[in-house]
Design a protein around this motif. Structure first.
Motif, PDB file in Angstrom:
ATOM      1  N   MET A 345       0.827  -1.212   0.000  1.00  0.00           N
ATOM      2  CA  MET A 345       0.000   0.000   0.000  1.00  0.00           C
ATOM      3  C   MET A 345       0.859   1.259   0.000  1.00  0.00           C
ATOM      4  O   MET A 345       0.506   2.260  -0.642  1.00  0.00           O
ATOM      5  N   TRP A 356      -5.182   2.109  -2.109  1.00  0.00           N
ATOM      6  CA  TRP A 356      -5.994   0.951  -2.480  1.00  0.00           C
ATOM      7  C   TRP A 356      -6.841   1.304  -3.687  1.00  0.00           C
ATOM      8  O   TRP A 356      -7.428   2.390  -3.736  1.00  0.00           O
ATOM      9  N   GLU A 362      -4.509  -6.774  -5.897  1.00  0.00           N
ATOM     10  CA  GLU A 362      -4.706  -6.257  -4.547  1.00  0.00           C
ATOM     11  C   GLU A 362      -5.843  -7.002  -3.841  1.00  0.00           C
ATOM     12  O   GLU A 362      -5.728  -7.363  -2.663  1.00  0.00           O
TER      13      GLU A 362
END
Length: 420
Positions: A345, A356, A362
């Motif tokens: 992140m 994000w 992710e």
């Protein structure tokens, strides 16, 4: 620099063959004791030492490959699928050495070495040339994020290997009731999934060695920001016989195979990722080759593969295997948390100005983290031990492999460069 890269390649080949020799030695230590004139314990100890020595030397050769490629290529070799998977194999071997030094469990080596061999053989499917770093990868966070995430996944792999041994050890093949047959089926299916991956590697190298190639011209329509339709034409090259043609494509060249002179069907329109048709074709060939390989092994064993392995595990305490699996995952979890989430992140904020973004990689990294969080919670707080804990460890690593392989190669996203 070329000399360093050539030396690096030779070190990689040496590591691969040393790992193969180590696996054979572990197999002799575990399965060959009943044919030995020595006492079983003496036979196992002797070949176990040889196997671990070969694995350690192989890891040193692998480490040599990593650093010489780093020096010769000018950047840390973790920037594409070839480099990442070779690093993952090296990290799994390091995790194995650490765990083996603590528990001295012979069977762990017999199941970990094949996993490492499969992973680095899978890496060899991809182009091995050193590629310049694209702008998003030109950061110190490449070293921190990728290496720590892979190191955490390496300990998950050891947990998977121990859990799989545990499941094969405790399954009762004499049971004919529904629960017994279900346990036998899913344990056997776990081995089948691994063999399908091996089948993919075998198919790719077999057709590559035969020089197979087919080409298609594909028309792609995209919509720009203003809502205008843009049409582009590109060429898609296959190195496996095309069972599935790219969507909306024309055949440029096609080599017939076992009487098949054209693709059997076209990829569906909703599969609009990069080279989606070729990837679907690869999945189909993996299942075909893996199923044939599995059938051949079943024919040789004349029984389920897990039933053939089970008698060789009778001397192993399943509780020890569960402890090894849990400890490996407990070590890997905080390392993975730092590498795959926190440092990822931070890097995302630096590279893309957001922590994000719901990118597929992710999302699946978060799913992996949540799954192993649930594993640790259920085992520590809810008393999930035995086969339930082992199944969670096995399923968790399958989630890891989908995150590494499926997301990189099948789902388009910001991390798609890793599949180049």
């Amino acid at each position: 620099m070329k000399w360093w890269l050539d030396f690096s390649s030779n070190a990689f080949i040496a590591a691969f063959f040393l790992y193969c020799a180590s696996f054979i030695s572990y197999a002799i230590a575990v399965g060959g004791k009943k044919w030995s004139n020595r006492k079983p314990a003496e036979h196992t100890a002797r070949w176990g030492k040889i196997a671990f020595g070969l694995a350690a030397v192989g890891w040193l050769a692998h480490l040599t490959f990593f650093f010489t490629r780093w020096y010769g290529g000018g950047h840390i070799p973790t920037s594409n699928m070839y480099e990442f998977m070779t690093f993952l194999g090296m990290a799994i071997m390091f995790a194995f050495i650490v765990i083996y030094a603590i528990y001295r469990n012979m069977m762990l080596g017999a199941f970990t070495l094949p996993l490492v061999i499969i992973i680095i053989a899978y890496a060899s499917v991809f182009p091995s040339e050193v590629q310049p770093l694209i702008p998003p990868l030109q950061s110190i966070w490449l070293k921190i994020h990728v290496t720590m995430a892979a190191s955490g996944e390496a300990f998950f792999a050891i947990g998977f290997a121990a859990a799989l041994v545990q499941l094969i050890r405790v399954v009762d093949f004499s049971r004919t009731d529904k629960a017994g047959r279900r346990a036998q089926f899913w344990t056997e299916f776990s081995l089948y999934v691994i063999i399908v991956l091996v089948g993919f590697i075998v198919a790719v190298f077999a057709f590559r060695g035969a020089g197979y190639e087919a080409n298609f011209k594909q028309e792609t329509v995209t919509i720009d920001d203003a809502g205008n339709a843009l049409t582009s034409v590109g060429e898609v090259k296959y190195t496996l016989p095309p069972i599935v043609a790219p969507y909306n494509s024309e055949t440029v060249s096609f080599q017939s195979f076992i009487g098949i002179k054209q693709p059997l069907f076209e990829a569906p329109s909703w599969m609009n990722g990069v080279n989606a048709g070729r990837k679907l074709n690869t999945v189909i060939w993996s299942v075909i080759a893996g199923s044939l390989l599995y059938g051949l092994l079943r024919l040789i064993a004349r029984k389920k593969l897990t039933a053939a392995i089970n008698p060789h595990l009778s001397d192993i305490d399943p509780d020890d295997l569960e402890e090894i699996s849990y400890r490996a995952i407990a070590i890997g979890f905080p390392v993975f948390t730092l590498g795959a989430l926190i440092f990822a992140m931070i890097w995302a904020e630096i590279a893309w100005s957001r922590f994000w973004g719901w990118d597929p990689k992710e999302v699946w990294a978060l799913i992996t983290w949540l799954f192993y969080s649930a594993y640790l919670h259920l085992r520590l707080s809810r008393g999930w031990q035995g086969t339930r804990s082992a199944w969670l460890a096995v399923i968790g690593f399958l989630v890891v492999m989908f995150t590494l392989v499926g997301v990189n190669l099948v789902i388009a996203g910001l991390h798609s460069y890793a599949g180049v």
